[in-house]
Design a protein around this motif. Structure first.
Motif, PDB file in Angstrom:
ATOM      1  N   SER A   7       0.589  -1.191  -0.119  1.00 53.25           N
ATOM      2  CA  SER A   7      -0.110   0.132   0.064  1.00 53.25           C
ATOM      3  C   SER A   7       0.818   1.330  -0.025  1.00 53.25           C
ATOM      4  N   VAL A   8       1.896   1.316   0.771  1.00 53.07           N
ATOM      5  CA  VAL A   8       2.923   2.367   0.766  1.00 53.07           C
ATOM      6  C   VAL A   8       3.337   2.814  -0.509  1.00 53.07           C
ATOM      7  N   ILE A   9       4.016   1.550  -1.068  1.00 55.47           N
ATOM      8  CA  ILE A   9       4.482   1.787  -2.498  1.00 55.47           C
ATOM      9  C   ILE A   9       3.533   2.094  -3.472  1.00 55.47           C
ATOM     10  N   ALA A  10       2.315   1.789  -3.490  1.00 52.58           N
ATOM     11  CA  ALA A  10       1.321   2.055  -4.335  1.00 52.58           C
ATOM     12  C   ALA A  10       1.090   3.724  -4.229  1.00 52.58           C
ATOM     13  N   VAL A  11       1.086   3.875  -2.918  1.00 49.88           N
ATOM     14  CA  VAL A  11       0.561   5.331  -2.774  1.00 49.88           C
ATOM     15  C   VAL A  11       1.883   6.166  -3.217  1.00 49.88           C
ATOM     16  N   PHE A  12       2.998   5.982  -3.106  1.00 47.50           N
ATOM     17  CA  PHE A  12       4.214   6.750  -3.545  1.00 47.50           C
ATOM     18  C   PHE A  12       4.404   6.602  -5.156  1.00 47.50           C
ATOM     19  N   GLY A  13       3.843   5.554  -5.580  1.00 47.52           N
ATOM     20  CA  GLY A  13       3.862   5.458  -7.005  1.00 47.52           C
ATOM     21  C   GLY A  13       2.822   6.203  -7.747  1.00 47.52           C
ATOM     22  N   LEU A  14       1.476   6.203  -7.218  1.00 47.68           N
ATOM     23  CA  LEU A  14       0.433   7.054  -7.817  1.00 47.68           C
ATOM     24  C   LEU A  14       0.808   8.520  -7.615  1.00 47.68           C
ATOM     25  N   ILE A  15       1.322   8.926  -6.302  1.00 45.95           N
ATOM     26  CA  ILE A  15       1.125  10.230  -6.364  1.00 45.95           C
ATOM     27  C   ILE A  15       2.582  10.838  -7.076  1.00 45.95           C
ATOM     28  N   SER A  16       3.556  10.306  -7.124  1.00 40.06           N
ATOM     29  CA  SER A  16       4.791  10.755  -7.706  1.00 40.06           C
ATOM     30  C   SER A  16       4.753  10.403  -9.379  1.00 40.06           C
ATOM     31  N   GLY A  17       3.980   9.527  -9.615  1.00 40.36           N
ATOM     32  CA  GLY A  17       3.872   9.027 -11.207  1.00 40.36           C
ATOM     33  C   GLY A  17       5.126   8.494 -11.595  1.00 40.36           C
ATOM     34  N   ILE A  18       6.010   8.147 -10.860  1.00 40.35           N
ATOM     35  CA  ILE A  18       7.321   7.581 -11.185  1.00 40.35           C
ATOM     36  C   ILE A  18       7.185   5.990 -11.533  1.00 40.35           C
ATOM     37  N   LEU A  19       6.128   5.400 -11.175  1.00 37.36           N
ATOM     38  CA  LEU A  19       5.971   4.003 -11.684  1.00 37.36           C
ATOM     39  C   LEU A  19       5.128   3.881 -13.074  1.00 37.36           C
ATOM     40  N   SER A  20       4.817   4.907 -13.698  1.00 36.84           N
ATOM     41  CA  SER A  20       4.417   4.750 -15.069  1.00 36.84           C
ATOM     42  C   SER A  20       4.859   4.050 -16.073  1.00 36.84           C
ATOM     43  N   PRO A  21       4.297   3.067 -16.846  1.00 39.06           N
ATOM     44  CA  PRO A  21       4.996   2.428 -17.893  1.00 39.06           C
ATOM     45  C   PRO A  21       6.210   3.097 -18.390  1.00 39.06           C
ATOM     46  N   GLY A  22       6.313   4.310 -18.844  1.00 38.13           N
ATOM     47  CA  GLY A  22       7.380   4.641 -19.671  1.00 38.13           C
ATOM     48  C   GLY A  22       8.392   5.082 -18.840  1.00 38.13           C
ATOM     49  N   SER A  23       8.656   5.031 -17.514  1.00 42.32           N
ATOM     50  CA  SER A  23       9.651   5.874 -16.717  1.00 42.32           C
ATOM     51  C   SER A  23      10.708   4.678 -16.500  1.00 42.32           C
ATOM     52  N   ALA A  24      11.734   5.241 -16.361  1.00 42.91           N
ATOM     53  CA  ALA A  24      12.892   4.638 -16.188  1.00 42.91           C
ATOM     54  C   ALA A  24      12.963   3.460 -14.896  1.00 42.91           C
ATOM     55  N   ILE A  25      12.308   3.996 -13.730  1.00 38.75           N
ATOM     56  CA  ILE A  25      12.196   3.170 -12.585  1.00 38.75           C
ATOM     57  C   ILE A  25      11.114   2.162 -12.807  1.00 38.75           C
ATOM     58  N   ALA A  26      10.468   2.203 -13.849  1.00 34.48           N
ATOM     59  CA  ALA A  26       9.447   0.979 -13.939  1.00 34.48           C
ATOM     60  C   ALA A  26      10.091  -0.092 -14.761  1.00 34.48           C
ATOM     61  N   GLN A  27      11.273  -0.014 -15.105  1.00 31.27           N
ATOM     62  CA  GLN A  27      11.889  -1.201 -15.923  1.00 31.27           C
ATOM     63  C   GLN A  27      11.602  -2.645 -15.145  1.00 31.27           C
ATOM     64  N   GLN A  28      11.574  -3.500 -15.746  1.00 32.95           N
ATOM     65  CA  GLN A  28      11.527  -4.807 -15.108  1.00 32.95           C
ATOM     66  C   GLN A  28      12.878  -5.059 -14.472  1.00 32.95           C
ATOM     67  N   GLY A  29      12.611  -5.686 -13.269  1.00 35.95           N
ATOM     68  CA  GLY A  29      13.502  -5.889 -12.192  1.00 35.95           C
ATOM     69  C   GLY A  29      14.158  -5.011 -11.475  1.00 35.95           C
ATOM     70  N   GLU A  30      13.949  -3.702 -11.655  1.00 41.00           N
ATOM     71  CA  GLU A  30      14.534  -2.468 -10.949  1.00 41.00           C
ATOM     72  C   GLU A  30      13.717  -2.681  -9.536  1.00 41.00           C
ATOM     73  N   PRO A  31      14.725  -2.539  -8.389  1.00 42.70           N
ATOM     74  CA  PRO A  31      13.875  -2.534  -7.255  1.00 42.70           C
ATOM     75  C   PRO A  31      13.141  -1.421  -6.839  1.00 42.70           C
ATOM     76  N   TYR A  32      12.260  -1.537  -6.035  1.00 46.08           N
ATOM     77  CA  TYR A  32      11.720  -0.336  -5.234  1.00 46.08           C
ATOM     78  C   TYR A  32      12.664   0.397  -4.399  1.00 46.08           C
ATOM     79  N   ARG A  33      12.982   1.471  -4.520  1.00 45.40           N
ATOM     80  CA  ARG A  33      13.927   2.119  -3.442  1.00 45.40           C
ATOM     81  C   ARG A  33      13.276   3.035  -2.703  1.00 45.40           C
TER      82      ARG A  33
END
Length: 158
Positions: A7-33
């Motif tokens: 839930s925490v990760i989802a909140v951060f992802g939704l709010i910051s938008g950095i988990l969008s499919p085109g973002s660098a952080i969303a690449q497969q295998g990258e850890p949630y930091r």
């Protein structure tokens, strides 16, 4: 408790938008930091550090089971020693490491300063036991969240 971290990760992802499919952080295998500010060796260490240690054990267990959605959780920890400047230095460091958000800050005098610095860097903060309740409750402020009991430092003497 098992649904808390996702839930925490989802909140951060939704709010910051950095988990969008085109973002660098969303690449497969990258850890949630995630960044974590804790008083690990300062005046509040005996009160604050055990909660951090328990959180680390939880994350280690979660990672041992495959992480969240197949990705590991990486916790970047900085010891604030309950010092405002050390906390601000941690925020700068976290910005350079592209953390999804900042956790910790339990009962810290650095809340307001960290919220401001993280906001300028676009990093959401989820503080444990927020000291500055008006900062985390309505009217809502983007990127500022608190969990746990509110610790009020205001009052009257005499």
């Amino acid at each position: 408790m098992g649904s808390f971290l996702p839930s925490v990760i989802a909140v951060f992802g939704l709010i910051s938008g950095i988990l969008s499919p085109g973002s660098a952080i969303a690449q497969q295998g990258e850890p949630y930091r995630l960044g974590y500010i804790v008083d690990a060796s300062g005046p509040q260490q005996t009160t604050i550090k055990p909660a951090y240690d328990a959180f680390r054990l939880y994350i280690d267990g979660l990672n041992a089971k495959g992480g969240v959605h197949g990705r590991q959780i990486e916790i970047v920890t900085r010891d604030s020693q309950s010092d405002v400047q050390r906390s601000l230095d941690a925020v700068q460091d976290f910005a350079g490491q592209e953390v999804l958000g900042i956790l910790g800050l339990a009962a810290s005098n650095a809340h307001a300063a960290v919220y401001a610095a993280a906001g300028k860097s676009g990093i959401p903060v989820l503080a444990g036991y927020p000291v500055n309740l008006p900062l985390v409750l309505p009217p809502a402020r983007p990127g500022i969240y608190g969990i746990g009991l509110e610790l009020s430092l205001a009052g009257q003497v005499g």
